[in-house]
Write a protein that holds these residues in place. Structure first.
Motif, PDB file in Angstrom:
ATOM      1  N   GLU A 121      68.816 105.587  39.689  1.00 15.60           N
ATOM      2  CA  GLU A 121      69.583 104.355  39.813  1.00 15.60           C
ATOM      3  C   GLU A 121      70.612 104.217  38.676  1.00 15.60           C
ATOM      4  OE1 GLU A 121      66.957 101.126  40.561  1.00 15.60           O
ATOM      5  OE2 GLU A 121      68.580  99.706  40.934  1.00 15.60           O
ATOM      6  N   ALA A 122      70.160 104.492  37.465  1.00 14.03           N
ATOM      7  CA  ALA A 122      71.062 104.406  36.304  1.00 14.03           C
ATOM      8  C   ALA A 122      72.218 105.391  36.459  1.00 14.03           C
ATOM      9  CB  ALA A 122      70.287 104.705  35.016  1.00 14.03           C
ATOM     10  N   HIS A 144      66.534 100.363  34.596  1.00  7.56           N
ATOM     11  CA  HIS A 144      67.667 101.258  34.904  1.00  7.56           C
ATOM     12  C   HIS A 144      68.919 100.818  34.167  1.00  7.56           C
ATOM     13  CE1 HIS A 144      69.872  98.557  37.636  1.00  7.56           C
ATOM     14  NE2 HIS A 144      68.673  98.120  38.002  1.00  7.56           N
ATOM     15  N   LYS A 145      69.054  99.519  33.972  1.00  9.02           N
ATOM     16  CA  LYS A 145      70.211  98.983  33.246  1.00  9.02           C
ATOM     17  C   LYS A 145      70.131  99.396  31.760  1.00  9.02           C
ATOM     18  CE  LYS A 145      73.843  96.269  32.651  1.00  9.02           C
ATOM     19  NZ  LYS A 145      75.006  97.116  32.432  1.00  9.02           N
ATOM     20  N   GLN A 180      67.479 114.951  35.343  1.00 10.12           N
ATOM     21  CA  GLN A 180      66.869 113.653  35.674  1.00 10.12           C
ATOM     22  C   GLN A 180      65.379 113.670  35.350  1.00 10.12           C
ATOM     23  OE1 GLN A 180      68.009 112.675  39.706  1.00 10.12           O
ATOM     24  NE2 GLN A 180      70.073 112.128  39.046  1.00 10.12           N
ATOM     25  N   SER A 199      63.046 107.591  39.972  1.00  8.37           N
ATOM     26  CA  SER A 199      63.947 106.737  40.756  1.00  8.37           C
ATOM     27  C   SER A 199      64.741 105.783  39.849  1.00  8.37           C
ATOM     28  CB  SER A 199      63.146 105.946  41.784  1.00  8.37           C
ATOM     29  OG  SER A 199      62.209 105.118  41.108  1.00  8.37           O
ATOM     30  N   THR A 200      64.132 105.380  38.747  1.00  7.41           N
ATOM     31  CA  THR A 200      64.839 104.508  37.801  1.00  7.41           C
ATOM     32  C   THR A 200      66.037 105.243  37.196  1.00  7.41           C
ATOM     33  OG1 THR A 200      62.675 103.592  37.269  1.00  7.41           O
ATOM     34  CG2 THR A 200      64.471 102.999  35.804  1.00  7.41           C
ATOM     35  N   VAL A 201      65.813 106.497  36.850  1.00  2.00           N
ATOM     36  CA  VAL A 201      66.895 107.307  36.291  1.00  2.00           C
ATOM     37  C   VAL A 201      67.993 107.495  37.341  1.00  2.00           C
ATOM     38  CG1 VAL A 201      67.514 109.597  35.417  1.00  2.00           C
ATOM     39  CG2 VAL A 201      65.406 108.502  34.639  1.00  2.00           C
ATOM     40  N   GLU A 227      75.014 104.351  38.821  1.00  2.28           N
ATOM     41  CA  GLU A 227      75.986 103.439  38.224  1.00  2.28           C
ATOM     42  C   GLU A 227      77.037 104.198  37.404  1.00  2.28           C
ATOM     43  OE1 GLU A 227      77.149 100.287  38.068  1.00  2.28           O
ATOM     44  OE2 GLU A 227      75.971 100.235  39.921  1.00  2.28           O
ATOM     45  N   ILE A 241      68.725 102.045  30.608  1.00  2.00           N
ATOM     46  CA  ILE A 241      69.050 103.468  30.517  1.00  2.00           C
ATOM     47  C   ILE A 241      70.552 103.679  30.671  1.00  2.00           C
ATOM     48  CG2 ILE A 241      68.739 105.709  31.657  1.00  2.00           C
ATOM     49  CD1 ILE A 241      65.872 104.802  32.300  1.00  2.00           C
ATOM     50  N   GLU A 242      71.124 102.973  31.614  1.00  2.00           N
ATOM     51  CA  GLU A 242      72.572 103.060  31.818  1.00  2.00           C
ATOM     52  C   GLU A 242      73.302 102.710  30.513  1.00  2.00           C
ATOM     53  OE1 GLU A 242      73.973 100.453  34.966  1.00  2.00           O
ATOM     54  OE2 GLU A 242      75.949 100.375  34.007  1.00  2.00           O
TER      55      GLU A 242
END
Lengths: 485, 485
Positions: free
Chosen positions: A58-59, A17-18, A42, A54-56, A62, A20-21
């Protein structure tokens, strides 16, 4: 809207997720996604990065928290700030307002979608108006190029009307169709489409009316409308455009031009009969109706050659004649031509100079070799026999899968079959459902707003296996939609 | 207006005037010169056929007698009939009314003249913005092409934004200028001119205002005006566009865009100083003024590299950045690029698809090789040292022939010197008189309507001998015109 190069690194130790962020932040920071840019959904991002949704989420969480993106209910997520604009207190430009401002109409959104999806390797393309990659003359073209002597001309700019050797070659080439055109009456263009654009800019004013067959390829392009020209369709029958109707249209509307594809028509595959051609010519003479004859499919006859071009009988200079190498040799060359009276050709050449300073000189030199050294005819033989086999296969498949329900045209050449499904089938639904199953079709209403149960089918592009697979998928969807056989 | 192929046959036994008469009849009969077409002047025809004027007069007399042409006093001779229209009693179409009707403005007639005369082999071209043919990398390009493996892609259509390998290569190439752009922010175009056309169609509406340096290349192209956009010039000094004035223009006019060529400006050769660049960037941020940075000459520095591109400091995505291979490698390739925020690039890509379905795929593959395999830098060295010699020579010649009278800019790179002659010299007179002596100049008023005593001089195109010959001719004409040293 995504950077095709970038991939998640699963072994880097940085949480997904980081990564992607950070990726999205980079896009924002470098001004590639400006304030106002709409982010992909998403779901699309998850598919793009091959991660769980869910990973997206999360990103994105942020990015929301940092005030970089905002989500309007229903309107998707948008970039609302960037670190520099936060620092500098200057709001970033809203390019999106510019994008909406231009005078040029965007392509139909469905065509934009088709243009994009065509480069998805997994897609089966059932409507594409191109030769299959196997039929492109790669090795012949390679040998043409490798044998060519590189005159300096091929690297410099060319004359406004195009390379003189190519124009001489085209002039000679046209003799086989009984068309007399000297090099000064020929303008080399970057494909037939550009010829039409030049006509639109150079010969038509706001409020002009252009007639075309209904359906017609012409309805699928937007620059006539962008220039304020109205395109009006005239119905066809199995012999081509209905001349009796055409005369009425011409008399009732102040028409400036007729656009016609008499041979192996796009999208119906219909070829205008000899009698109809005579009627049309007579009508155009009597009614003073100039014509664009788009003849790019002429040499792709599969049974017998079509009747001679209208242009070959045009002694008054009423017809602008358009040809191209895109359908018979290589669309990637981007070489076509338009033939007409000198004042017209000079006007179009002047606009072309303003537009792109001419067509690739290299492409022009190659095209001249291709046409003059016998490659053209040699390769046509290869294509014809392949297309013939493909047409048979396609017609068989249609019979098998749609025999009881749909009906279709049987082309004597070119690429296209026009399929009409039962009225219950709405083609936009068919399009979306097929796309979800990786099958891309060209809906009929691109070519005629009323043709909402038709598609343009092309047997030229996909492999035989894919043609079968694709048609099978369509048949399954039809069953779902209640239009089954 | 003449068929370049056809020649008088002096040994045929057919009288020369009869041959000319027949030639013109053929043009009329085949509809190449339609009713209403203006014939070239008798003098031009005599020159064209290399006969005495009396021979042309005799031929024309016959055509008059047969009712095929008519001459209006002062208006020249026009085709007024053709045998078919005589026979069929249908008047032929007046295409000329169409030619006048299109929404697109014609090029300045002087530019049309330049475009035509440039292909006259005997002409010395003192204003041409191209590399001399000797400096085109013929053998290098040939070896690139002959070594290339022909993927099938090079013959098919490309993605809307262009060949992905080329876009990746351009992305990497731009890193050397500190510009970060991912492939999805790059659109491949058929030369920088096309990028400007796409911006005009896609981002500007009727009534938009674009600011540009005065003088500027932008004033010489017509499609902004054709689309209803006004181009307004902002004066420059030796450091580039005057930012103080620019701010006033922006505040007083509702301006949509600034077009600038910061490095080796066309037509003045001026390079914007680092301080001025900072001012400009600040201004554009504060005033929310987006910019097109046309940077096609950047790598043609002759003394030191110019300051970094404005784009390299653009974190807000305010700048659309334009580059090209036409000035450093081969104009005949017709390959350039435009970089910007994604929504803008997608909009422009959509319009490009409507315009020409993409740039020659072959040219794109070659460009990718050229940029990635070291050819680019290798060839730049060759060009730089040649241009350096040419610049010295040109400056010497100007000193010798115009030292006491004219003044000019001294460029640190690129192709151009902006020469200002004494006020008595009217550049249109200079143009006509020079052309009669086979010297072609680019009058300053193409680039700034007020610059009627200036020319754009290019040391890049003609041979050193021709540069000297041409300048000498100009000096002689100036003496005639009373602007002598």
């Amino acid at each position: 809207m995504t950077d095709q190069e970038w991939k998640i690194d699963r072994y880097s130790g940085i949480p997904l997720h980081k990564q992607i962020e950070d990726f999205i932040k980079r896009k924002i920071i470098h001004g590639e996604w400006t304030v106002g840019t709409k982010l992909p959904s998403q779901r699309a991002l998850a598919a793009r990065f091959q991660v769980n949704r869910s990973t997206v989420v999360e990103a994105m969480g942020e990015l929301y928290a940092q005030g970089l993106v905002e989500g309007k209910t229903g309107g998707g997520t948008k970039v609302c700030n960037n670190t520099w604009s936060l620092l500098s207190a200057y709001a970033s430009l809203d390019w999106n307002s510019y994008v909406k401002k231009g005078s040029y109409h965007p392509n139909f959104s469905i065509i934009q979608k088709i243009n994009r999806e065509e480069f998805n390797e997994e897609i089966i393309r059932l409507g594409t108006g191109e030769l299959s990659k196997d039929l492109l003359p790669v090795s012949k073209m390679e040998s043409v190029i490798k044998k060519m002597s590189f005159s300096k001309v091929a690297l410099g700019y060319e004359e406004p009307k195009g390379n003189i050797i190519l124009r001489q070659t085209v002039s000679k080439h046209l003799e086989r169709y009984d068309i007399q055109a000297s090099p000064s009456n020929i303008l080399i263009v970057s494909g037939a489409l550009q010829a039409l654009q030049l006509v639109s800019f150079g010969l038509l004013k706001k409020g002009s009316i252009v007639l075309a067959e209904s359906p017609s390829y012409l309805h699928s392009i937007k620059f006539f409308q962008s220039g304020g020209t109205q395109v009006i369709g005239v119905p066809m029958d199995k012999d081509g455009v209905k001349t009796s109707l055409l005369r009425q249209y011409k008399q009732q509307l102040s028409t400036d031009l007729l656009y016609t594809i008499p041979s192996f028509h796009n999208p119906t595959g219909i070829t205008m009969s000899e009698a109809r051609r005579k009627e049309l010519q007579k009508l155009c003479r009597e009614e003073q109706l100039p014509m664009i004859e788009d003849d790019v499919y002429r040499d792709l006859w599969l049974d017998d050659p079509p009747p001679p071009p209208l242009k070959s009988k045009d002694k008054e200079g009423n017809i602008l004649y358009v040809g191209s190498l895109s359908k018979t040799a290589s669309p990637g060359l981007r070489v076509g031509w338009i033939i007409g009276p000198e004042p017209v050709i000079e006007r179009l050449a002047d606009i072309k100079m303003q537009t792109d300073y001419g067509t690739s000189a290299l492409s022009q030199s190659i095209a001249a070799e291709w046409l003059s050294e016998g490659y053209y005819d040699e390769h046509l033989k290869v294509i014809r026999s392949a297309l013939k086999r493909r047409r048979e296969k396609a017609l068989q498949l249609l019979q098998t899968y749609f025999g009881g329900s749909a009906h279709w045209t049987i082309p004597a050449g070119g690429f296209y079959i026009w399929i009409t499904f039962p009225k219950e089938i709405r083609v936009h639904e068919l399009f979306e459902k097929a796309l979800k199953r990786n099958v891309l079709i060209n809906p009929g209403n691109i070519y005629d707003p009323a043709a909402s149960s038709c598609i343009r089918f092309s047997y030229a592009y996909s492999s035989m296996q894919d043609l079968e697979k694709g048609i099978k998928v369509l048949a399954e969807i039809m069953e779902e939609l209640g239009g089954s056989r």
